[in-house]
Design an enzyme around this catalytic site. Structure first.
Site, PDB file in Angstrom:
ATOM      1  N   ASN A  54      -7.532  -2.870  14.304  1.00  0.00           N
ATOM      2  CA  ASN A  54      -8.943  -3.121  13.985  1.00  0.00           C
ATOM      3  C   ASN A  54      -9.120  -4.317  13.042  1.00  0.00           C
ATOM      4  O   ASN A  54     -10.181  -4.499  12.465  1.00  0.00           O
ATOM      5  CB  ASN A  54      -9.573  -1.866  13.354  1.00  0.00           C
ATOM      6  CG  ASN A  54      -8.899  -1.482  12.043  1.00  0.00           C
ATOM      7  OD1 ASN A  54      -7.986  -2.176  11.577  1.00  0.00           O
ATOM      8  ND2 ASN A  54      -9.327  -0.391  11.441  1.00  0.00           N
ATOM      9  N   GLU A 114      -9.880  -1.877   5.434  1.00  0.00           N
ATOM     10  CA  GLU A 114     -10.493  -1.603   6.721  1.00  0.00           C
ATOM     11  C   GLU A 114     -11.738  -2.469   6.928  1.00  0.00           C
ATOM     12  O   GLU A 114     -12.261  -3.046   5.965  1.00  0.00           O
ATOM     13  CB  GLU A 114     -10.867  -0.115   6.789  1.00  0.00           C
ATOM     14  CG  GLU A 114      -9.682   0.837   6.625  1.00  0.00           C
ATOM     15  CD  GLU A 114      -8.784   0.914   7.871  1.00  0.00           C
ATOM     16  OE1 GLU A 114      -8.668  -0.077   8.611  1.00  0.00           O
ATOM     17  OE2 GLU A 114      -8.192   1.983   8.093  1.00  0.00           O
ATOM     18  N   HIS A 158      -7.375  -4.838  10.205  1.00  0.00           N
ATOM     19  CA  HIS A 158      -7.120  -4.619   8.780  1.00  0.00           C
ATOM     20  C   HIS A 158      -5.841  -5.319   8.318  1.00  0.00           C
ATOM     21  O   HIS A 158      -4.933  -5.575   9.111  1.00  0.00           O
ATOM     22  CB  HIS A 158      -7.130  -3.127   8.415  1.00  0.00           C
ATOM     23  CG  HIS A 158      -5.945  -2.315   8.844  1.00  0.00           C
ATOM     24  ND1 HIS A 158      -6.027  -0.962   9.117  1.00  0.00           N
ATOM     25  CD2 HIS A 158      -4.640  -2.630   9.037  1.00  0.00           C
ATOM     26  CE1 HIS A 158      -4.837  -0.501   9.451  1.00  0.00           C
ATOM     27  NE2 HIS A 158      -3.974  -1.496   9.413  1.00  0.00           N
ATOM     28  N   ASP A 163       0.813  -1.218   0.000  1.00  0.00           N
ATOM     29  CA  ASP A 163       0.000   0.000   0.000  1.00  0.00           C
ATOM     30  C   ASP A 163       0.847   1.269   0.000  1.00  0.00           C
ATOM     31  O   ASP A 163       2.071   1.222   0.188  1.00  0.00           O
ATOM     32  CB  ASP A 163      -0.968   0.007   1.202  1.00  0.00           C
ATOM     33  CG  ASP A 163      -0.323  -0.519   2.494  1.00  0.00           C
ATOM     34  OD1 ASP A 163       0.916  -0.531   2.588  1.00  0.00           O
ATOM     35  OD2 ASP A 163      -1.068  -0.910   3.403  1.00  0.00           O
TER      36      ASP A 163
HETATM   37  C1  F6R Z   1       1.459  -1.527   6.213  1.00  0.00           C
HETATM   38  C2  F6R Z   1       0.107  -2.077   6.273  1.00  0.00           C
HETATM   39  C3  F6R Z   1      -0.692  -2.101   7.536  1.00  0.00           C
HETATM   40  C4  F6R Z   1       0.121  -2.412   8.794  1.00  0.00           C
HETATM   41  C5  F6R Z   1      -0.766  -2.417  10.031  1.00  0.00           C
HETATM   42  C6  F6R Z   1       0.030  -2.651  11.297  1.00  0.00           C
HETATM   43  O1  F6R Z   1       1.978  -1.608   4.908  1.00  0.00           O
HETATM   44  O2  F6R Z   1      -0.375  -2.496   5.273  1.00  0.00           O
HETATM   45  O3  F6R Z   1      -1.724  -3.050   7.408  1.00  0.00           O
HETATM   46  O4  F6R Z   1       0.737  -3.657   8.629  1.00  0.00           O
HETATM   47  O5  F6R Z   1      -1.440  -1.209  10.137  1.00  0.00           O
HETATM   48  O6  F6R Z   1       0.872  -1.559  11.518  1.00  0.00           O
HETATM   49  P1  F6R Z   1       2.009  -1.583  12.627  1.00  0.00           P
HETATM   50  O7  F6R Z   1       2.985  -2.627  12.186  1.00  0.00           O
HETATM   51  O8  F6R Z   1       2.620  -0.212  12.573  1.00  0.00           O
HETATM   52  O9  F6R Z   1       1.351  -1.923  13.906  1.00  0.00           O
END
Ligand code: F6R
Length: 261
Positions: A136, A143, A138, A67
């Site tokens: 959450n 989301e 995702h 992403d």
């Molecule tokens: C990042 C991504 C997100 C993160 C998720 C967890 O490229 O796609 O799904 O993996 O938000 O983020 P952290 O690792 O910062 O807790």
């Protein structure tokens, strides 16, 4: 699902690095799907160490990131392209032309989504996709309630995600509210999924992903559909699992060829 629980995030990241190194050893021209965020930082440090000290080469590897924020150019220090350059790419022997991050500043974002899917397909699909887990539930920026069959698309970030990620932007209001992300359907097409989740903030999402029903309210529960999904948790993130002892039992009784370490 293969659930691997390790004492600490460091141990989880060492294990994840071994899984990735094995893929690259077996297929030097592997296609890796990558993630950003806090979770994989230690894993990337370990891959850099394996490159420097143990000769792990990425010279024929192709990568696709999950992403990118809409509106952030690659030069912005909070863009995911910048993150990848700083935390992995510039430290290893990967060919920059083989690294792909969605273009969040494309004039036509819809056609960038389609083009990203085409680039993945023409590289032969993704051998291993690395994932983090949102508080959450995702994956990528898919989301809660987003379609479980979605393809690369533009998503509106939830309030929870904005709150979790806004610190580095200074404030909630100045950070991008939209992202371009591989869809859940895109992610499920990778041949092997490797999701990492560490720390108490991920307890609930880990429970819902592993032991909850398959439901769009927890996009990560879609991993239940995948024939090869490996989930690496630390003890803190695994604290709410009802069947943790069962996962540990399975892990202890693996055959040699099923082990990574
Ligand atoms: C990042 C991504 C997100 C993160 C998720 C967890 O490229 O796609 O799904 O993996 O938000 O983020 P952290 O690792 O910062 O807790």
């Amino acid at each position: 699902m293969e659930i691997l629980i390790r004492e600490t995030p460091e141990a989880g990241c060492r294990l994840a690095a071994k899984i990735i190194a094995k893929v690259v050893h077996e297929k030097p021209a592997a296609v890796l799907g990558l993630a950003t965020g806090r979770t994989p930082l230690q894993l990337y440090r370990e891959l850099i160490r394996l490159h420097r000290e143990e000769g792990l080469s990425f010279k024929d590897v192709t990568t696709f990131n999950l992403d990118e924020y809409v509106g952030l150019p690659p030069t912005h220090d909070q863009s995911y392209r910048f993150f990848m350059q700083e935390n992995l790419f510039r430290h290893i022997d990967i060919d920059p032309a083989r690294t792909h991050v969605p273009n969040g500043t494309a004039a036509d974002l819809q056609s960038e989504c389609r083009a990203y899917e085409e680039r993945i397909a023409s590289a032969g699909g993704i051998d291993l996709q690395l994932l983090g887990l949102g508080r959450n539930g995702h994956i990528g920026f898919n989301e809660p309630t987003g379609s479980l069959r979605s393809r690369t698309w533009i998503k509106i970030l939830s309030e929870q995600t904005l709150r979790d990620n806004s610190a580095v932007f200074g404030s909630f209001d100045t950070m991008p509210h939209h992202a371009i992300t591989m869809g859940v359907g895109t992610i499920l097409e990778a041949r092997h999924l490797l999701l990492l989740a560490f720390g108490p903030a991920k307890v609930r999402a880990a429970m819902e992903m592993i032991e909850g029903p398959l439901a769009a309210i927890c996009p990560a529960s879609a991993l239940q559909l995948h024939p090869r999904a490996t989930i690496v948790l630390d003890e803190a993130a695994a604290a709410g699992l009802q069947s943790a002892e069962h996962y540990r039992w399975i892990d202890r009784h693996k055959l040699d060829w099923q082990r990574y370490e």
